[in-house]
Write an enzyme that holds these catalytic residues in place. Structure first.
Site: not given
Lengths: 504, 504
Positions: B261-262
């Protein structure tokens, strides 16, 4: 409540916030920043520096300071704060935008040229840039103003109140007394230190270093240690004081001395009064006094026998194999080898001062204009021959070794020696006042020493000048004899010198 | 050369330098800052924020912007920059010092009260502070100005151009279509995922996470990963984009999904044009588009079978024991369990949107004044019962779970759902345009996808609005059907649903 003084405090806190932010950006740059971030980071630091400069020279601050200068209702500490702030303000105001930019460009060019020159061992790449920088630094002396020697103007930025004339006397003592003493040592058989260069696991060294810092009283709730290529201490207020170290697996000295040295710096910063954040009363006195705190822990404590009578056992738990037959006395000898060497940062605690002496003599001559940049390599080499008895094989290992001049930092080097000399004098006094000090160190109890330093030095911020502080603590000003006494006693025993030279 | 435009660029770079400095201070605060540093750090950030505000509202900047607004010699990108900067400038100018300070105080008080209320499960501690904050946010809507719904004013700060009316339609679709679909799934037998909760060594997870980031194309020369309690991405320009993760040794999901995600967020920032540093053309479009990049990688790529057909083998090398009998298909099932749950941040990718739906409905009602703060717990609980079929056992696990409102961030939540919906639509287009996309992913080759994202999204900065970008890429604006199609296809197969519902 004094409204003007309160507003002055607000403005100074604001300025400190920006300056500490710059310090955070620099800390990150040295520790964790990914390589491609460098360009933007330089720009960010430059922008914040410009903002800090504007804040430090604002009309509002100036008006307040001029008003408060003659406010007799202020107490002693408040008056000293105004004195220091006004001095900084006047100094900052002297610099024109044009000069600051020219100097900044010259430094940037000199630094790049120095890197290349050092890498390729080619002084001539650096010389024209350094010439320009020296010219600007001489101009800076005129901008700042001086009454005695022009070099005084530069010294004052690192060691307020220090004078070229006094340092010349001090370094003449260094030369006459220490050169002779080191020659005596050199004639003796050398102590064994091969075991310091066996294999020492990085993680274990790291863990041991953290223990040493904790033992010194370093507060890990108000600081942390990280790795960087050159160890340093930085702080963002007295409750966030960080140290860095470096670790060589084939040289136990690197980590140990950087940990204790930076720990000493950090204890000073952690001991400054938090309530005085941003004010001179919350700031260190001078680089010399700062260095006295690192050197005192590193040399007077760390390179001493009581320290290792306690700590060697723990070190041996980390490294039973390489240290298996090593006793505290042997360890004490190994960490105190005196041997002239080419590189300042690797020097022992005695010959170190020859490196500084040489730089002091050269800087002074450059700034007064009695020598020129083109003379530097030959002059450097002849001084290394004269004071250290060494032939300099290349400029990279000679005149190009230090970063300082390429940064325009003329007047910085002497504070290293001042630090050691203050340290010897302070430590001598601490032992006098606390007769059990070294017995406590031998038990691993550093509290009496730290309390003494906190009480006599740290908590005062800039309340005293370096000279006043020394007078206040020791009843006399800086006196080189304490360092010589320390050196003669310690190395006289370590090297079994027959006759201890006493000249001081 | 357009002198006014050049000066405008200078001023914006200067502003960005300060804003990125704040980001560095915040990054350090979340990762490495020692606890006692918190107080000074808050002050330092506040000072820099004030400086940034002054720079962003300076008369010089305003004059330049008004002048450049009608400068027809500017090219399209320059004109857009002026448009965006003028919009920000006008917005910033609307806030009085007094309002900013009152809001800042209210947020600080609400945040502290929220922490205590959550800890002690006592909403009444928080209610009066939240009431004040809601009142101020409603006032802020008036300050900013709006033509339709007052909530539009707040939405616009996170998702420029988003309108309450459009979101109401969108979330009505979410409610009608997704609620029914999730009920279908809930009726099916659940997939096995027990092996995700065995013991997974922290360091090995860390190493695997770094490999995933590298595989995605994250440039570690222009970024780094660290640990923090809540994973986040931050950047200090496109060449220093940092991610953080967290690792639970008893839950493999934590690290994997935070990393990917990051990583998706970070790839967007690393793909923004470095030459446009500080300018709107060098900045992300909206939080929704930012989130589309993280969600696309996390869900459309990372929670898909081709990804694990490649990466499971490597993961098994790190963890042979707990994963020994697990095949890609079983892993694919395990990471895609759909089950209504109480806490938003732990939700699966379908029921997640019910959490957002609930927050959207509540925020809209709070801001328009149709409900009051005291109604929140009961309303929250009834909506969780209605949409998720869950009884909320305590306010700590209910209305107090998120930090957002206590920070005054009303209008933020909808961007999370927008991100997923944009992601589905973009990914659908990418697969259409690159028919071999998933075959390449199955080989561990993420380049075609990253290149597509760079080409169509990252490099444009703020050249397009979110709506224009979607139109530009997909030939139509945001359409929820792509998300539903994705969900129905994937979960229809995963849960062997007999009849795939098609309503969109």
């Amino acid at each position: 409540m004094n409204i003007a003084y309160e507003r002055y405090k607000e403005l100074l806190c604001r300025l400190a916030d920006v300056q500490y932010s710059i310090a955070i950006l620099n800390w990150d740059l040295e520790t964790y920043m990914p390589p491609k971030g460098a360009e933007s980071r330089a720009q960010q630091i430059s922008t914040l520096s410009g903002i800090a400069h504007n804040l430090s020279t604002s009309e509002e601050l100036g008006d307040l300071l001029f008003k408060l200068e003659s406010d007799t209702s202020l107490d002693e500490i408040q008056q000293k704060n105004i004195y220091h702030s006004l001095k900084s303000y006047r100094l900052n105001k002297k610099y024109s935008q044009a000069f600051v930019e020219e100097l900044s460009r010259a430094i940037s060019e000199a630094f790049q040229a120095w890197q290349k020159a050092k890498e390729t061992n080619n002084f001539s790449l650096y010389a024209p840039k350094l010439e320009k920088l020296v010219r600007l630094k001489r101009e800076e002396c005129t901008i700042i103003g001086f009454t005695g020697h022009p070099y005084d103007a530069l010294l004052d930025q690192y060691e307020p109140g220090a004078l070229t004339a006094d340092l010349s006397i001090l370094f003449a003592d260094v030369r006459s007394q220490l050169v002779a003493f080191v020659k005596q040592i050199a004639a003796q058989p050398q102590n064994e230190d091969g075991f310091m260069f066996l294999h020492y696991d990085k993680q274990k060294q790291w863990d041991f270093g953290l223990e040493l810092l904790t033992q010194m009283g370093y507060d890990f709730e108000a600081g942390r240690q990280d790795i960087s290529s050159h160890p340093f201490t930085t702080n963002f207020g007295p409750k966030d004081v960080r140290v860095t170290t470096r670790i060589a697996e084939d040289n136990l000295n690197e980590m140990i001395w950087s940990c204790i040295h930076e720990g000493g710096h950090a204890l000073y910063e952690q001991g400054l009064p938090y309530s005085e954040y941003g004010l001179p009363s919350g700031e260190y006195i001078s680089l010399g006094i700062h260095e006295s705190q690192s050197r005192l822990w590193e040399n007077n404590v760390g390179r001493n026998l009581p320290y290792w009578k306690h700590n060697l056992a723990r070190l041996k738990e980390f490294f039973p194999e390489p240290l298996k037959n090593v006793q505290p006395e042997a360890f004490f000898k190994a960490i105190n080898k005196v041997r002239p060497s080419l590189i300042r940062t690797n020097a022992d605690e005695l010959t170190y001062h020859f490196h500084i002496l040489i730089r002091f003599e050269i800087e002074k001559a450059l700034i007064e204009g009695s020598i020129e940049v083109k003379d530097l390599p030959a002059l450097w080499n002849s001084k290394y021959k004269e004071y250290l008895g060494l032939d300099v094989p290349s400029d990279s290992q000679g005149v190009l070794q230090d970063i300082h001049w390429s940064h325009g930092s003329f007047g910085y080097f002497p504070t290293y020696s001042l630090g050691s000399f203050y340290a010897a004098q302070f430590y001598n006094k601490a032992v006098q006042e606390i007769p059990t000090l070294e017995l406590e160190i031998e038990k691993g109890n550093m509290k009496p020493l730290l309390n003494w330093l906190r009480e006599h030095i740290h908590r005062h911020g800039k309340r005293y000048t370096a000279e006043e502080l020394c007078q206040h603590i020791c009843g006399e000003k800086l006196n080189f004899k304490y360092f010589m006494n320390y050196a003669q006693k310690k190395y006289g025993e370590l090297y079994k010198l027959e006759k201890i030279v006493k000249k001081a």
